[in-house]
Write a protein that holds these residues in place. Sequence first.
Motif, PDB file in Angstrom:
ATOM      1  N   ILE A 271       0.864  -1.185   0.000  1.00 26.36           N
ATOM      2  CA  ILE A 271       0.000   0.000   0.000  1.00 26.36           C
ATOM      3  C   ILE A 271       0.896   1.230   0.000  1.00 26.36           C
ATOM      4  O   ILE A 271       1.775   1.369   0.857  1.00 26.36           O
ATOM      5  CB  ILE A 271      -0.918   0.029   1.245  1.00 26.36           C
ATOM      6  N   TRP A 272       0.676   2.134  -0.942  1.00 26.66           N
ATOM      7  CA  TRP A 272       1.501   3.337  -1.037  1.00 26.66           C
ATOM      8  C   TRP A 272       1.050   4.375  -0.032  1.00 26.66           C
ATOM      9  O   TRP A 272      -0.149   4.554   0.205  1.00 26.66           O
ATOM     10  CB  TRP A 272       1.432   3.908  -2.464  1.00 26.66           C
ATOM     11  N   VAL A 273       2.010   5.061   0.566  1.00 26.84           N
ATOM     12  CA  VAL A 273       1.717   6.040   1.625  1.00 26.84           C
ATOM     13  C   VAL A 273       1.901   7.453   1.070  1.00 26.84           C
ATOM     14  O   VAL A 273       2.948   7.778   0.491  1.00 26.84           O
ATOM     15  CB  VAL A 273       2.646   5.838   2.840  1.00 26.84           C
ATOM     16  N   MET A 274       0.869   8.284   1.235  1.00 30.82           N
ATOM     17  CA  MET A 274       0.884   9.655   0.744  1.00 30.82           C
ATOM     18  C   MET A 274       0.882  10.634   1.909  1.00 30.82           C
ATOM     19  O   MET A 274       0.336  10.339   2.979  1.00 30.82           O
ATOM     20  CB  MET A 274      -0.361   9.920  -0.124  1.00 30.82           C
ATOM     21  N   ASP A 275       1.481  11.825   1.706  1.00 28.99           N
ATOM     22  CA  ASP A 275       1.406  12.845   2.748  1.00 28.99           C
ATOM     23  C   ASP A 275       0.175  13.710   2.519  1.00 28.99           C
ATOM     24  O   ASP A 275      -0.636  13.448   1.618  1.00 28.99           O
ATOM     25  CB  ASP A 275       2.693  13.682   2.794  1.00 28.99           C
ATOM     26  N   GLU A 276       0.022  14.774   3.333  1.00 25.95           N
ATOM     27  CA  GLU A 276      -1.180  15.606   3.242  1.00 25.95           C
ATOM     28  C   GLU A 276      -1.292  16.335   1.909  1.00 25.95           C
ATOM     29  O   GLU A 276      -2.385  16.754   1.507  1.00 25.95           O
ATOM     30  CB  GLU A 276      -1.222  16.612   4.399  1.00 25.95           C
ATOM     31  N   ASP A 277      -0.164  16.489   1.200  1.00 23.84           N
ATOM     32  CA  ASP A 277      -0.180  17.134  -0.120  1.00 23.84           C
ATOM     33  C   ASP A 277      -0.253  16.118  -1.252  1.00 23.84           C
ATOM     34  O   ASP A 277      -0.037  16.455  -2.413  1.00 23.84           O
ATOM     35  CB  ASP A 277       1.071  18.002  -0.291  1.00 23.84           C
ATOM     36  N   HIS A 278      -0.525  14.876  -0.895  1.00 23.25           N
ATOM     37  CA  HIS A 278      -0.664  13.769  -1.854  1.00 23.25           C
ATOM     38  C   HIS A 278       0.635  13.442  -2.580  1.00 23.25           C
ATOM     39  O   HIS A 278       0.626  12.956  -3.717  1.00 23.25           O
ATOM     40  CB  HIS A 278      -1.779  14.075  -2.870  1.00 23.25           C
ATOM     41  N   ASN A 279       1.758  13.698  -1.922  1.00 21.70           N
ATOM     42  CA  ASN A 279       3.056  13.284  -2.446  1.00 21.70           C
ATOM     43  C   ASN A 279       3.370  11.884  -1.947  1.00 21.70           C
ATOM     44  O   ASN A 279       3.057  11.526  -0.806  1.00 21.70           O
ATOM     45  CB  ASN A 279       4.157  14.248  -1.991  1.00 21.70           C
ATOM     46  N   LEU A 280       4.008  11.101  -2.776  1.00 21.93           N
ATOM     47  CA  LEU A 280       4.384   9.737  -2.400  1.00 21.93           C
ATOM     48  C   LEU A 280       5.566   9.776  -1.443  1.00 21.93           C
ATOM     49  O   LEU A 280       6.609  10.350  -1.755  1.00 21.93           O
ATOM     50  CB  LEU A 280       4.751   8.944  -3.663  1.00 21.93           C
ATOM     51  N   ILE A 281       5.402   9.163  -0.269  1.00 20.11           N
ATOM     52  CA  ILE A 281       6.479   9.207   0.724  1.00 20.11           C
ATOM     53  C   ILE A 281       6.952   7.825   1.174  1.00 20.11           C
ATOM     54  O   ILE A 281       7.984   7.707   1.838  1.00 20.11           O
ATOM     55  CB  ILE A 281       6.063  10.021   1.968  1.00 20.11           C
ATOM     56  N   GLY A 282       6.233   6.772   0.832  1.00 16.99           N
ATOM     57  CA  GLY A 282       6.662   5.451   1.289  1.00 16.99           C
ATOM     58  C   GLY A 282       5.686   4.361   0.903  1.00 16.99           C
ATOM     59  O   GLY A 282       4.728   4.587   0.152  1.00 16.99           O
ATOM     60  N   VAL A 283       5.930   3.188   1.433  1.00 19.57           N
ATOM     61  CA  VAL A 283       5.095   2.028   1.132  1.00 19.57           C
ATOM     62  C   VAL A 283       5.015   1.140   2.366  1.00 19.57           C
ATOM     63  O   VAL A 283       5.961   1.062   3.161  1.00 19.57           O
ATOM     64  CB  VAL A 283       5.669   1.250  -0.078  1.00 19.57           C
ATOM     65  N   VAL A 284       3.872   0.489   2.547  1.00 24.13           N
ATOM     66  CA  VAL A 284       3.693  -0.511   3.605  1.00 24.13           C
ATOM     67  C   VAL A 284       3.441  -1.855   2.940  1.00 24.13           C
ATOM     68  O   VAL A 284       2.595  -1.961   2.052  1.00 24.13           O
ATOM     69  CB  VAL A 284       2.513  -0.152   4.530  1.00 24.13           C
ATOM     70  N   THR A 285       4.184  -2.866   3.340  1.00 25.93           N
ATOM     71  CA  THR A 285       4.056  -4.201   2.757  1.00 25.93           C
ATOM     72  C   THR A 285       3.552  -5.198   3.797  1.00 25.93           C
ATOM     73  O   THR A 285       3.568  -4.926   5.006  1.00 25.93           O
ATOM     74  CB  THR A 285       5.406  -4.692   2.212  1.00 25.93           C
ATOM     75  N   PHE A 286       3.121  -6.359   3.324  1.00 22.68           N
ATOM     76  CA  PHE A 286       2.727  -7.431   4.240  1.00 22.68           C
ATOM     77  C   PHE A 286       3.884  -7.781   5.172  1.00 22.68           C
ATOM     78  O   PHE A 286       3.678  -8.051   6.361  1.00 22.68           O
ATOM     79  CB  PHE A 286       2.303  -8.675   3.458  1.00 22.68           C
ATOM     80  N   LYS A 287       5.085  -7.790   4.634  1.00 23.63           N
ATOM     81  CA  LYS A 287       6.249  -8.120   5.451  1.00 23.63           C
ATOM     82  C   LYS A 287       6.411  -7.127   6.591  1.00 23.63           C
ATOM     83  O   LYS A 287       6.680  -7.501   7.729  1.00 23.63           O
ATOM     84  CB  LYS A 287       7.505  -8.146   4.582  1.00 23.63           C
ATOM     85  N   GLY A 288       6.228  -5.827   6.285  1.00 21.14           N
ATOM     86  CA  GLY A 288       6.312  -4.814   7.325  1.00 21.14           C
ATOM     87  C   GLY A 288       5.237  -4.988   8.384  1.00 21.14           C
ATOM     88  O   GLY A 288       5.475  -4.792   9.582  1.00 21.14           O
ATOM     89  N   ILE A 289       4.042  -5.374   7.940  1.00 25.18           N
ATOM     90  CA  ILE A 289       2.944  -5.611   8.881  1.00 25.18           C
ATOM     91  C   ILE A 289       3.278  -6.790   9.792  1.00 25.18           C
ATOM     92  O   ILE A 289       3.062  -6.734  11.018  1.00 25.18           O
ATOM     93  CB  ILE A 289       1.638  -5.874   8.103  1.00 25.18           C
TER      94      ILE A 289
END
Length: 401
Positions: free
Chosen positions: A361-379
């Motif tokens: 899942i891609w992580v966006m900031d309040e300005d809708h800029n791409l800042i990171g990703v969350v993976t199953f492995k991270g979970i």
Amino acid sequence: MAVSFLNRGLSDLCLGKPALKPIPAESTVSEALTALKKSGETHLSVWSCDHTTRKVLEEGDCVCRCVGKICMVDVIIFLCKEENLVNPSKALETHVAHILPKGNSIVRHLDPNSSLLEAIDYILEGAQNLVIPIQNYRSTPSRKKLLSKASSLSPTTHNGVEYCWLTQEDIVRFLLNSIGVFSPMPTFTIESLNIIDHDMMTVSYHDPAISSLDAITRAYIEQSSVAVVDEDNRLIGEISPFTLAYCDETVAAAIATLSAGDLMTYIDYGGPPEDLIELVKTRLQEKELGAMVELIDEEFSLSSSSSSASSCSSDDESGSSKVTVLGRYSSARRSEAITCYPWSSLVAVMIQALAHRANSIWVMDEDHNLIGVVTFKGILEVFRSITNARRKPERDNTSKQ
């Protein structure tokens, strides 16, 4: 309570799981392709059997082991190599064992009595699929089993035992179904849990898709995706191994000739637009890769013979028609990226990922800029940390004594 839950056996996760459909490691890539398309599966297990050991000679039972898995992503990446684009027919006669990732324990055998915690540990070490024995058929040979023996893709058995495998998705889903055990952690934000990975794989929308091949390979190994972004690093879509697994081998030609943006359209579910197919073929001819053109013509002629030649896509704004491809493409998820925010809760991201069948899942900031990703492995690392936190005070108390 959470720690005891993580120490429970894996047998509950195997309930209802289908038996693995195997192919021998000596199979060719061409044979694996045929098996994949006939099976309706996205992955097939690859098995190696030893008929020469002393135990085999004395007891008559061969020693079989799952040594890997193969899916369309493996084939696509393999065909994208320059020498294989020139001569795909020769490449397809390569043995499957030669294209499996080297030095990566992507598939691991586990006993059904192994704990959920052991399974998570293997995944955090790099395993994607855990091979588990699920049933013993020594005593009751049913009519269904006898009929299945006639199939070239009958379930994998060894000494009367069938096997299934568990994936990262299976384990995350199981944890979500028992999420109350881990309260209040699931309500914490993904930012506070420090599971946002800022080491993302990205490619520009207008860049050649072939420039992202290494990133696609890495995403396949790490069970993530490649983000397709514009000049301002705004997220447009993604190239996901999960989507590629539902495609066919002609995607190798698309990667070799199209931009990253056009590749997203090519692999979108429903089949590639006719104009993109023609563009790929034209560019292949320009690169003197006529053998790949023949492969495309053969693949889509087979598809059209089992369905209507083409159909107009009702939601296609450009009005271009798509080749109707039954089965594989129709089951894939669109290349639209699934997004969340740093303040999203862990449980919300888990639900989102499982609902969309997205490994990342891609992580966006309040300005809708791409800042990171969350993976199953991270979970899964978050759930694994519970036992680490529990053991730390125990170790501290032991040292004081």
